[in-house]
Design a protein around this motif. Structure first.
Motif, mmCIF file in Angstrom:
data_model
loop_
_atom_site.group_PDB
_atom_site.id
_atom_site.type_symbol
_atom_site.label_atom_id
_atom_site.label_comp_id
_atom_site.label_asym_id
_atom_site.label_seq_id
_atom_site.Cartn_x
_atom_site.Cartn_y
_atom_site.Cartn_z
ATOM 1 N N TYR A 56 3.512 1.952 5.749
ATOM 2 C CA TYR A 56 3.595 0.544 5.365
ATOM 3 C C TYR A 56 2.209 -0.097 5.353
ATOM 4 O O TYR A 56 1.885 -0.876 4.452
ATOM 5 C CB TYR A 56 4.532 -0.226 6.304
ATOM 6 C CG TYR A 56 5.982 0.176 6.173
ATOM 7 C CD1 TYR A 56 6.594 0.315 4.930
ATOM 8 C CD2 TYR A 56 6.750 0.433 7.302
ATOM 9 C CE1 TYR A 56 7.920 0.693 4.810
ATOM 10 C CE2 TYR A 56 8.083 0.804 7.193
ATOM 11 C CZ TYR A 56 8.654 0.937 5.939
ATOM 12 O OH TYR A 56 9.975 1.308 5.821
ATOM 13 N N GLN A 57 1.357 0.242 6.312
ATOM 14 C CA GLN A 57 0.012 -0.326 6.359
ATOM 15 C C GLN A 57 -0.826 0.120 5.165
ATOM 16 O O GLN A 57 -1.667 -0.643 4.685
ATOM 17 C CB GLN A 57 -0.680 0.065 7.666
ATOM 18 C CG GLN A 57 -0.097 -0.645 8.863
ATOM 19 C CD GLN A 57 -0.708 -0.180 10.163
ATOM 20 O OE1 GLN A 57 -0.606 0.981 10.531
ATOM 21 N NE2 GLN A 57 -1.360 -1.102 10.852
ATOM 22 N N ASN A 58 -0.603 1.326 4.679
ATOM 23 C CA ASN A 58 -1.352 1.827 3.527
ATOM 24 C C ASN A 58 -0.787 1.366 2.188
ATOM 25 O O ASN A 58 -1.496 1.354 1.191
ATOM 26 C CB ASN A 58 -1.401 3.363 3.544
ATOM 27 C CG ASN A 58 -2.288 3.893 4.641
ATOM 28 O OD1 ASN A 58 -3.327 3.322 4.943
ATOM 29 N ND2 ASN A 58 -1.884 4.989 5.244
ATOM 30 N N THR A 59 0.485 1.008 2.171
ATOM 31 C CA THR A 59 1.175 0.737 0.913
ATOM 32 C C THR A 59 1.384 -0.747 0.631
ATOM 33 O O THR A 59 1.550 -1.138 -0.525
ATOM 34 C CB THR A 59 2.527 1.482 0.907
ATOM 35 O OG1 THR A 59 2.295 2.862 1.219
ATOM 36 C CG2 THR A 59 3.220 1.383 -0.434
ATOM 37 N N TYR A 60 1.357 -1.588 1.680
ATOM 38 C CA TYR A 60 1.621 -3.021 1.535
ATOM 39 C C TYR A 60 0.408 -3.821 1.989
ATOM 40 O O TYR A 60 -0.309 -3.422 2.895
ATOM 41 C CB TYR A 60 2.859 -3.421 2.360
ATOM 42 C CG TYR A 60 4.133 -2.854 1.800
ATOM 43 C CD1 TYR A 60 4.950 -3.616 0.961
ATOM 44 C CD2 TYR A 60 4.522 -1.552 2.070
ATOM 45 C CE1 TYR A 60 6.109 -3.092 0.424
ATOM 46 C CE2 TYR A 60 5.682 -1.015 1.533
ATOM 47 C CZ TYR A 60 6.474 -1.789 0.710
ATOM 48 O OH TYR A 60 7.623 -1.273 0.163
ATOM 49 N N ASP A 61 0.194 -4.972 1.342
ATOM 50 C CA ASP A 61 -0.924 -5.839 1.728
ATOM 51 C C ASP A 61 -0.536 -6.714 2.917
ATOM 52 O O ASP A 61 0.554 -6.572 3.474
ATOM 53 C CB ASP A 61 -1.420 -6.674 0.536
ATOM 54 C CG ASP A 61 -0.424 -7.715 0.038
ATOM 55 O OD1 ASP A 61 0.552 -8.054 0.761
ATOM 56 O OD2 ASP A 61 -0.618 -8.212 -1.089
ATOM 57 N N ASN A 62 -1.400 -7.619 3.321
ATOM 58 C CA ASN A 62 -1.153 -8.464 4.493
ATOM 59 C C ASN A 62 0.088 -9.343 4.333
ATOM 60 O O ASN A 62 0.735 -9.690 5.311
ATOM 61 C CB ASN A 62 -2.366 -9.337 4.810
ATOM 62 C CG ASN A 62 -2.199 -10.046 6.133
ATOM 63 O OD1 ASN A 62 -1.959 -9.414 7.154
ATOM 64 N ND2 ASN A 62 -2.295 -11.367 6.124
ATOM 65 N N ASP A 63 0.417 -9.712 3.100
ATOM 66 C CA ASP A 63 1.621 -10.515 2.838
ATOM 67 C C ASP A 63 2.845 -9.639 2.603
ATOM 68 O O ASP A 63 3.901 -10.135 2.175
ATOM 69 C CB ASP A 63 1.389 -11.420 1.628
ATOM 70 C CG ASP A 63 0.348 -12.486 1.909
ATOM 71 O OD1 ASP A 63 0.288 -12.980 3.058
ATOM 72 O OD2 ASP A 63 -0.409 -12.827 0.984
ATOM 73 N N LEU A 64 2.682 -8.341 2.838
ATOM 74 C CA LEU A 64 3.741 -7.341 2.708
ATOM 75 C C LEU A 64 4.240 -7.174 1.280
ATOM 76 O O LEU A 64 5.394 -6.786 1.049
ATOM 77 C CB LEU A 64 4.892 -7.619 3.691
ATOM 78 C CG LEU A 64 4.460 -7.530 5.155
ATOM 79 C CD1 LEU A 64 5.611 -7.908 6.083
ATOM 80 C CD2 LEU A 64 3.932 -6.150 5.499
ATOM 81 N N LYS A 65 3.365 -7.423 0.325
ATOM 82 C CA LYS A 65 3.660 -7.110 -1.072
ATOM 83 C C LYS A 65 3.160 -5.698 -1.346
ATOM 84 O O LYS A 65 2.070 -5.316 -0.923
ATOM 85 C CB LYS A 65 2.960 -8.101 -2.001
ATOM 86 C CG LYS A 65 3.499 -9.506 -1.871
ATOM 87 C CD LYS A 65 2.761 -10.458 -2.776
ATOM 88 C CE LYS A 65 3.266 -11.878 -2.591
ATOM 89 N NZ LYS A 65 2.474 -12.841 -3.372
ATOM 90 N N HIS A 66 3.972 -4.937 -2.053
ATOM 91 C CA HIS A 66 3.620 -3.557 -2.381
ATOM 92 C C HIS A 66 2.337 -3.554 -3.206
ATOM 93 O O HIS A 66 2.222 -4.294 -4.190
ATOM 94 C CB HIS A 66 4.766 -2.906 -3.158
ATOM 95 C CG HIS A 66 4.758 -1.425 -3.149
ATOM 96 N ND1 HIS A 66 3.837 -0.688 -3.840
ATOM 97 C CD2 HIS A 66 5.564 -0.538 -2.519
ATOM 98 C CE1 HIS A 66 4.075 0.595 -3.659
ATOM 99 N NE2 HIS A 66 5.123 0.715 -2.844
#
Length: 94
Positions: A56-66
């Motif tokens: 998830y840390q590698n795939t999503y940004d700080n706002d949890l957008k893919h």
């Protein structure tokens, strides 16, 4: 599909850390996907917590957008020992 309150990567990491600390059996991540009428729920077992958090840390940004697939976002996360503990109701986080 109603919008859940936005969470951030910091919240996601904190939830994973809490789940490990309390030795939870499962952690569930809720995804919102553009073009779909309902949320998608991903349930991860305890042995996968570290690997999934790294993903998830590698795939999503700080706002949890893919980062690589437009329209996909993590909108919530819960942990627990039973499926009932991580189940969402229609009133959760609305």
């Amino acid at each position: 599909m109603k919008n859940m309150m936005p969470i951030t990567m910091e919240h996601l990491i904190s939830c994973f850390n809490d789940a490990k600390e309390f030795e939870a059996t499962y952690i569930a991540v809720v995804l919102s996907m553009e073009g779909y009428d309902a949320y998608e729920y991903i349930i991860n077992p305890h042995p996968n917590f570290d690997t999934k958090l790294a993903y998830y840390q590698n795939t999503y940004d700080n706002d949890l957008k893919h980062k690589f697939a437009k329209g996909i976002r993590i909108v919530d996360v819960k942990y627990g020992d039973y499926f009932e503990d991580i189940e969402w109701s229609k009133w959760d986080r609305i």
